[in-house]
Design a protein around this motif. Sequence first.
Motif: not given
Length: 698
Positions: A279, A315, A319, A321, A323, A630-631
Motif C-alpha cells: 500500500h 478499490y 477499500e 480510494v 487518489l 482513503y483509510t
Amino acid sequence: MLSRRRVLALSAALPLCETASIQAAEPAPGGSAPLSETVSLDGPWAFCVDPRNEGLAGKWYQPDLAAPTWRPVTVPHTWQIEPENTDYMGAGWYRRWFDVPANWADCAVRIEFEAVFHTATVWVNGVEVGRHTGKGYTAFTVDISRQIRPGSRDAVVVRADNTFNESMLPRGRSSDWAHDGGIYRPVRLLVTPKAFIETVAVDADPDLGAKQATLHVTAGVRNANSAAWQGQVTFQVFDEATGERVPLESSAAPVQLGAGQESTVKLPLAKMSAPKLWHFDHPQLYRLRVDLSNGHSYETTFGVRKIEIRGTAFYFNGEPVRLMGAERMAGSNPEFGMAEPGAWIDHDHADLKELNCVYTRVHWPQDNRILDWCDRHGILMQTEVPTWGGATFKGMDTHPSAELMNNGLEQLREMIGRDRNHPCLFSWGVCNEVNGQNPPAYTFAKRMYDEAKRLDPGRLVTYASNSLQKSPEKDVSGLMDYIMWNEYYESWYAGTPQQLARNLDEVHRAFPGKPIVISEYGYCACTADRPEGDDKRVSVLRGHDQVFRERPFVAGLIFFDYNDYRTHVGDRGTGAMKQRVHGVVDVYGARKPSWEVLRTESSPVEWMRVSGSPAALDVALQSRAAVPSYTLRGYDLRAVAYGFGNIPVERVAVRIETLAAGESYTARLKLTQLGITRIQVDLMRPTGFSAQTAVWVP
C-alpha cells in the motif's frame, strides 16, 4: 530487476578517463557454480559530438582510432546540459575500455543499457553487436560473448543519435519536454553461465477474504551454448524487510533448450499465506529468487496488492480510494538534464511525498531507480509510451502509419517487459493528448490497449485525453479501463470553473460507468497573455479542486505539475534553462508559495487544529470524505516542542490505529518541559512523511 550479483570495483585512475580494470570473480564455494556477476560501466567514458556526421565513414567505432575531439565525460551523461551543445541534435560517440578476465571464456556476457536517447548503435572491438532504434526511454541488452577476448583489454563504442525523427515516438518535434541525447541512464555488464535466466515476471493475486495470495511466476530462459542444455527452474520468496524466507509449496519446472534457443517457462503456482499487502502507506515488498539448476539466479522485488474498478470508484486492497498527486517532469534540473544522479531522484521524490503525492503519472518510461523508489516509499504511478501531441498523426487518414504503430508497440512491449513487477505501477498509459476522436489516433490507442492487456491482463490501461471538451462520447477514452482527462480551463482552454463543471458532467454522462481521473490540471505561464503568477496557480488549484470534490465519480487528481520543466519548446530561459513555467517548484527545486497550498490540498486530512496548553495539548482533525480520501492506518500524531532560541526540547506522539475517510479524531498530548515557545504537530504517515502540520504558540 537484475539478479543480485557482486558489483566489482573499478579503478579510479584511468588513462583518458575511459579504461576500467575488472578483477576476476572469486570462485564459488566448492568450485562448482559458474561465474555470475554484474559489472557497472557507469563512470568514465570518452566522448565526442559528430555535427558533420563523419563518424561512420571515418570508422570512429574502431577502438584505436584517435578521433580529433574525444574528451572525458561521466556516464550517465547527456550533452544537452553543456553550454556548447545545448541545442545540438545529432550524433554523439562514446568509448570505454575494460579488462576481460580469462574466466569469462565459459560465460555469456551481455551489456545492458537502461536507456540511450533515442537511437543507439553498439560496437565491441570494432564489430557492430547491436542496435536500438527510435526507443529512447526503454532498456535494451546486447550479447557480446563472441566479441570479447578473455584475458584481454576490450573496447565498447556507442553512437547515440537524438535527431528529431518522424518515424518514432515521440514523433518529430511533437513532444513538450527535453530531447536530451546520450547514454543518460546506467550501463552494466551481465556475466552469467551460458544457460541463464533472462527475464522474470511475477503476478501476486491476493484473495482478500481468504488472506492468501497465488503467485504466478514465469521465467525467460536462454541457452547461449553451442550444444543443447536441460535442467530445472525453481523459485523462493523472501520478506524484503526481514530477509526471512516465506514458506511456500512449490515445485521445479523442467526446461530443455537446443543450442541458441530460448523458452518461456511457467513455474507451478504457489500459495502465500497471510501476505503483507503493499500500500502507498505500507509499501511491503517481497523478493523473488528464481534459480536454474546450473547455479544461475535472478532476483526481483514485487508486492502483493489488488487494484479494482467498481462502477466509478477505484478499490485498493478492497477499500475505496480517491487518489491525488502531482506529475514530475524528469530531466528538468539544468545541472543534470536527463542524466539524473540518484541523489536528485531521491530529493525530488521525497519532496513529492512531502506534497502528499500518492498517485502520479509520467509522460515516458522512467529510470528504474525512480520505480524502485516509488516501490519502497509508496507512490502509485502510471507510466506511458511517449506518444504525445496532436501532430503525432498529422497527414494520416484512417490509420496510423505502419512505422509509428510498430514503434509504439515495440516501446510498449519493452516498457511492460522490464517494469511489470513493480507494485507502484497502477496502470499503463498508451498515449497522451493525441486527439482521441481523430481516426488514426483512435485506431492507434485501441491497438495499444489490446496489446497491453495481452501482455499484462491484470493491470489497468488508459490514455490521457485532451479531446473531451466536445462530443466526449466519440473519444477513444470509452475503450479504456477508466477515463483520463487533461483539463485546462482558465489556462489552455480559457473558460471558467463553471464551464469546467458543465464539461465534467458531460464527460460523466458520456461514460457513466467509468471512474474519471483528472490527469492534468493547473496553470501554465506559457503564452504572452498568461504572465507568470503563482497567485493564479493557487487560485486555479483551489477553485478546480472544489469542482472535483463535488463529484464522486472523480476518482483521482494529478496536478500538472510539480516542477518547472526543461523542454525544447520552452518559452522561458535560454540554453539548458529553456523551460516552461508550470510547477510549484522551479527547475532547481526551490519551492514557490503554491507548494504549500498543493501540499494542503493533497492531504487526506481536511483540517487539523491545536489548542490548550503544553501540559494538556488538544489536537483535533477531520479526514477528507472527498478526493483525496482513503483509510488512514498506523499514522502518528507527533508533537515537537521548541524552547528559547527555537531549540527542539521535547517530543511526544500518539498512534492512530485506523481512521476511515470522513471520520474525525481527537487526542490530548502532554508535554513536561518549561519555557515552551512553540509546538509543531504533524500527522505522520507510516512511511515517515508528514501529511499535515499545525502549530501552537502561546
